[in-house]
Scaffold this motif. Sequence first.
Motif, PDB file in Angstrom:
ATOM      1  N   ILE A   1      -6.341  14.074 -29.242  1.00 31.51           N
ATOM      2  CA  ILE A   1      -6.241  12.710 -29.669  1.00 31.51           C
ATOM      3  C   ILE A   1      -6.437  12.674 -31.013  1.00 31.51           C
ATOM      4  O   ILE A   1      -7.196  13.360 -31.524  1.00 31.51           O
ATOM      5  CB  ILE A   1      -7.129  11.750 -29.074  1.00 31.51           C
ATOM      6  CG1 ILE A   1      -6.764  10.113 -29.206  1.00 31.51           C
ATOM      7  CG2 ILE A   1      -8.713  11.942 -29.414  1.00 31.51           C
ATOM      8  CD1 ILE A   1      -7.514   9.242 -28.411  1.00 31.51           C
ATOM      9  N   ALA A   2      -5.488  11.823 -31.882  1.00 27.24           N
ATOM     10  CA  ALA A   2      -5.642  11.835 -33.342  1.00 27.24           C
ATOM     11  C   ALA A   2      -7.113  11.176 -33.658  1.00 27.24           C
ATOM     12  O   ALA A   2      -7.602  10.561 -33.043  1.00 27.24           O
ATOM     13  CB  ALA A   2      -4.686  10.673 -33.505  1.00 27.24           C
ATOM     14  N   ASP A   3      -7.413  11.918 -34.923  1.00 30.90           N
ATOM     15  CA  ASP A   3      -8.883  11.501 -35.238  1.00 30.90           C
ATOM     16  C   ASP A   3      -9.158  10.060 -35.548  1.00 30.90           C
ATOM     17  O   ASP A   3     -10.094   9.305 -35.192  1.00 30.90           O
ATOM     18  CB  ASP A   3      -9.073  12.247 -36.636  1.00 30.90           C
ATOM     19  CG  ASP A   3      -9.289  13.533 -36.311  1.00 30.90           C
ATOM     20  OD1 ASP A   3      -9.843  14.049 -35.133  1.00 30.90           O
ATOM     21  OD2 ASP A   3      -9.505  14.432 -37.102  1.00 30.90           O
ATOM     22  N   HIS A   4      -7.973   9.285 -36.283  1.00 36.49           N
ATOM     23  CA  HIS A   4      -7.952   8.014 -36.763  1.00 36.49           C
ATOM     24  C   HIS A   4      -8.035   7.196 -35.333  1.00 36.49           C
ATOM     25  O   HIS A   4      -8.753   6.159 -35.051  1.00 36.49           O
ATOM     26  CB  HIS A   4      -6.853   7.325 -37.370  1.00 36.49           C
ATOM     27  CG  HIS A   4      -5.554   7.873 -36.642  1.00 36.49           C
ATOM     28  ND1 HIS A   4      -4.730   8.701 -37.063  1.00 36.49           N
ATOM     29  CD2 HIS A   4      -4.810   7.040 -35.626  1.00 36.49           C
ATOM     30  CE1 HIS A   4      -3.528   8.625 -36.365  1.00 36.49           C
ATOM     31  NE2 HIS A   4      -3.643   7.662 -35.501  1.00 36.49           N
ATOM     32  N   ALA A   5      -7.364   7.584 -33.992  1.00 32.28           N
ATOM     33  CA  ALA A   5      -7.744   6.964 -32.914  1.00 32.28           C
ATOM     34  C   ALA A   5      -8.918   6.974 -32.334  1.00 32.28           C
ATOM     35  O   ALA A   5      -9.552   5.917 -31.767  1.00 32.28           O
ATOM     36  CB  ALA A   5      -6.385   7.311 -31.983  1.00 32.28           C
ATOM     37  N   LEU A   6      -9.427   7.958 -32.299  1.00 33.60           N
ATOM     38  CA  LEU A   6     -10.678   8.303 -31.587  1.00 33.60           C
ATOM     39  C   LEU A   6     -11.749   7.588 -32.497  1.00 33.60           C
ATOM     40  O   LEU A   6     -12.831   7.058 -31.822  1.00 33.60           O
ATOM     41  CB  LEU A   6     -11.100   9.815 -31.805  1.00 33.60           C
ATOM     42  CG  LEU A   6     -12.590  10.328 -31.034  1.00 33.60           C
ATOM     43  CD1 LEU A   6     -12.221   9.799 -29.579  1.00 33.60           C
ATOM     44  CD2 LEU A   6     -12.610  11.805 -31.206  1.00 33.60           C
ATOM     45  N   ALA A   7     -11.741   7.543 -33.621  1.00 36.11           N
ATOM     46  CA  ALA A   7     -12.638   6.562 -34.512  1.00 36.11           C
ATOM     47  C   ALA A   7     -12.607   5.328 -34.181  1.00 36.11           C
ATOM     48  O   ALA A   7     -13.516   4.384 -33.934  1.00 36.11           O
ATOM     49  CB  ALA A   7     -12.329   6.873 -35.887  1.00 36.11           C
ATOM     50  N   THR A   8     -11.075   4.533 -33.842  1.00 34.36           N
ATOM     51  CA  THR A   8     -11.047   3.285 -33.466  1.00 34.36           C
ATOM     52  C   THR A   8     -11.816   2.872 -32.215  1.00 34.36           C
ATOM     53  O   THR A   8     -12.395   2.183 -31.913  1.00 34.36           O
ATOM     54  CB  THR A   8      -9.541   2.885 -33.716  1.00 34.36           C
ATOM     55  OG1 THR A   8      -9.227   3.108 -34.868  1.00 34.36           O
ATOM     56  CG2 THR A   8      -9.383   1.378 -33.085  1.00 34.36           C
ATOM     57  N   LEU A   9     -11.417   4.065 -31.159  1.00 32.47           N
ATOM     58  CA  LEU A   9     -11.869   3.883 -29.816  1.00 32.47           C
ATOM     59  C   LEU A   9     -13.521   3.764 -29.702  1.00 32.47           C
ATOM     60  O   LEU A   9     -14.193   3.412 -28.980  1.00 32.47           O
ATOM     61  CB  LEU A   9     -11.296   4.909 -28.971  1.00 32.47           C
ATOM     62  CG  LEU A   9      -9.794   4.922 -28.599  1.00 32.47           C
ATOM     63  CD1 LEU A   9      -8.958   6.110 -28.081  1.00 32.47           C
ATOM     64  CD2 LEU A   9      -9.647   3.549 -27.585  1.00 32.47           C
ATOM     65  N   ARG A  10     -14.270   4.750 -30.787  1.00 34.79           N
ATOM     66  CA  ARG A  10     -15.437   4.874 -30.762  1.00 34.79           C
ATOM     67  C   ARG A  10     -16.440   3.350 -30.846  1.00 34.79           C
ATOM     68  O   ARG A  10     -17.453   3.019 -30.575  1.00 34.79           O
ATOM     69  CB  ARG A  10     -15.964   5.758 -31.752  1.00 34.79           C
ATOM     70  CG  ARG A  10     -15.793   7.438 -31.037  1.00 34.79           C
ATOM     71  CD  ARG A  10     -16.855   8.100 -32.011  1.00 34.79           C
ATOM     72  NE  ARG A  10     -16.312   9.505 -31.430  1.00 34.79           N
ATOM     73  CZ  ARG A  10     -16.986  10.166 -30.406  1.00 34.79           C
ATOM     74  NH1 ARG A  10     -17.822   9.494 -29.596  1.00 34.79           N
ATOM     75  NH2 ARG A  10     -16.848  11.511 -30.091  1.00 34.79           N
ATOM     76  N   GLY A  11     -15.470   2.595 -31.679  1.00 39.58           N
ATOM     77  CA  GLY A  11     -15.975   1.200 -32.108  1.00 39.58           C
ATOM     78  C   GLY A  11     -15.277   0.085 -31.381  1.00 39.58           C
ATOM     79  O   GLY A  11     -15.544  -0.896 -31.774  1.00 39.58           O
ATOM     80  N   SER A  12     -14.720   0.564 -30.148  1.00 43.61           N
ATOM     81  CA  SER A  12     -13.831  -0.459 -29.433  1.00 43.61           C
ATOM     82  C   SER A  12     -15.089  -1.345 -28.586  1.00 43.61           C
ATOM     83  O   SER A  12     -16.085  -0.867 -28.376  1.00 43.61           O
ATOM     84  CB  SER A  12     -13.217   0.219 -28.186  1.00 43.61           C
ATOM     85  OG  SER A  12     -12.579  -0.574 -27.376  1.00 43.61           O
TER      86      SER A  12
END
Length: 558
Positions: free
Chosen positions: A280-291
Motif C-alpha cells: 500500500i502507498a505510504d501516503h495512504a497508510l498514513a491517512t488510514l492510521r489517522g482514520s
Amino acid sequence: MPHVITQSCCSDGSCVYACPVNCIHPTPDEPGFATAEMLYIDPVACVDCGACVSACPVGAISADTRLAPDQLPFVELNAAFYPKRDGKLPPTSKLAPVQEAPVVHPRPGGPLTVAIVGSGPAAMYAADELLTQKGVRVNVFEKLPTPYGLVRAGVAPDHQSTKRVTGLFDKIAARPGFTFYLNVEVGADLTHDELLAHHHAVLYAVGAPDDRRLDVDGMGLPGTATATEVVAWYNAHPDFAQLPVDLGDERVVIVGNGNVALDVARILTTDPDVLARTDIADHALATLRGSRVREVVIAARRGPDASAFTLPELIGLTSTCEVVLDPADHERVLTALAEATDPLVRNKLEVLAKLGDATAPITGPRIRLAYHLTPQRVLGEQRAAGVRFGVTGTDQTCDIAAGLVLTSIGYRGKPIRGLPFDESAAVVPNDGGRVIDPEAGEPVPGSYVAGWIKRGPTGFIGTNKSCAAETVHNLVADYRDGLLAAPVHKPSALPRFVRGRQPAVIDAAGWKAIDQAEIARGAGLRPRDKFSSVADMTGAASGASSPLPKRVLAALRR
C-alpha cells in the motif's frame, strides 16, 4: 484428495490446458467462460496430479487438505458447479481443446512488427501470443514509467496472490523480440500514424480508464470521489497520489456494490498494521492510521439477488471483515432466497443470510451492505455531509450521513486519437479485435484492439488472455493475407525517433531498476515500497539515488 480453486482465481485458463483429465470448467471454448466468476475443479474427476497448481499464475489452486480456514468454503463452491452423479465418474478427455498459436509466415522485408499500446493484462497476453512465433517483434508503449496496468494500480494491496501474475508478465517481457517503451504517451508524444509508419500494425490495449459518473446534485463537492480514484490513491498511482481522501468522519458511503466497492470498503476498515505489511502507498497508510471511520455503507439500487459483487469476493470479505445488514435488508435477503432458482444467486444469498445485525453496537470498523437505495443527491453545502436516497420502488427517502461519498458504478473507455469511437458503448468499434470504420463498415488498416477497450469493462485479469488471442489471430491472418502494409522505416529508426520525442523514455533496464529499488525500500518488511511520483520513478530508472524511508533505515539498523 482433489485440488480446489480459491478466491484469487483470475480466469487465465492456463490450468484448463494443463489438466490431463479435463476436469476444470468452464473452459475458454465453452459459452459460460466469459461470464463465469471463477473456474471450478470437478472433485470427482480430479486425479490430484497438481499440474494445475504449477500452471496457475496467481497461486489460486491448492489441495483441499492445505486450505486455510477462510478458504474452506471453496471446497463446496467448486463441487457445487458440477451436477450430482451418484458416484459415477464423469466423461473425460486427455486435454481440453487448445487454440493453435497463430502461424506467422515470414515475408520479404523483415519480420512482423507490432506496436502494443498499454501494458496491462490484455497487452501482455497479446504480446505472449505474438511471441510464440520466432522472429516477431513486439514494442510495448506505456504512458507511465511502470508497466502492468491495473495489476499494479488496481488490485488491492492485501491481495498479493493476485499480483503474482506479474511474474508471468516479467517472463513475457524478457523474451527475444520484446521491447518496452515506458513513460511514453501515444496520442501526446507519438501519434497513431507515426506508430503505424514503424510497424505493420498497432494494437491498443488501453483498458477503460474513466469512471462512469453519478449524475446527481452535489457530486463534485469536496468529500466526493470515485472508488476507482481511491483504489489508484492507495495503490500509489502517480496521477492520484495527491487525491484528498478525508477519513475524519465516522462513516463513508459507497454507491454501487461491485468488487471494487468491496475492495475499497475492506481497505478502509482493515487494521493499518495489517496493511503495513503490503505494498500500500505510504501516503495512504498514513491517512488510514489517522482514520476515524467506523462504518462503510455499500449502497445498491437493486435488491440482494442482483448484487454486482462476485461470490468469491463476498466469501473473502466475510471471512476477514465484520459485515452487517439492517433488519429490513435481512428480510429482503430471506425473501429473495426463498424465490431464487439460480444456483449462483442462491449461494450469494445464503452467505448474506448469515451476516450480522447492523443494529448491534459498533465495536470496531465494519461494513454495512444496504439495498433498495437509489441516490438522489449528495447532502452538504461546502462539502459532502451524506447522501439522500430514495427507497427504490417507493416515495420514501432515506438520509445517510457521511464525511466521504464515493461512487463505484463502473468503468468507461475513452476515445483514442486517430480511431473511431462508439460513445454509447464506450469502446472502439471492432470485429474480433479488428477496428471497424462505422461509416464505411470496413476494417481500419493496421489497427486492432484487445481488452476492455475492445469488449467493455467485463471479466477478470485472465479473461483478457482469450480476448487477446482472438485479436492476435485476426491480426496474423491479415498479415498472412497481405493486408498489412510494411513499415516505412527500418527497425533501428524507432528507438531514436521515440527518444527524440520523449527523452525520458524508460526501457526494460530502467523498469528493472525501479522494481529493484521498490523492493529494496520494502526492506523485507513488505513486498515493495512503491514510488508514487513520476520524478522518483524516472530517477530510480536512471540510477539516481532515492533515499530509503526512515522506518526502513531503522529496521535495517536493527
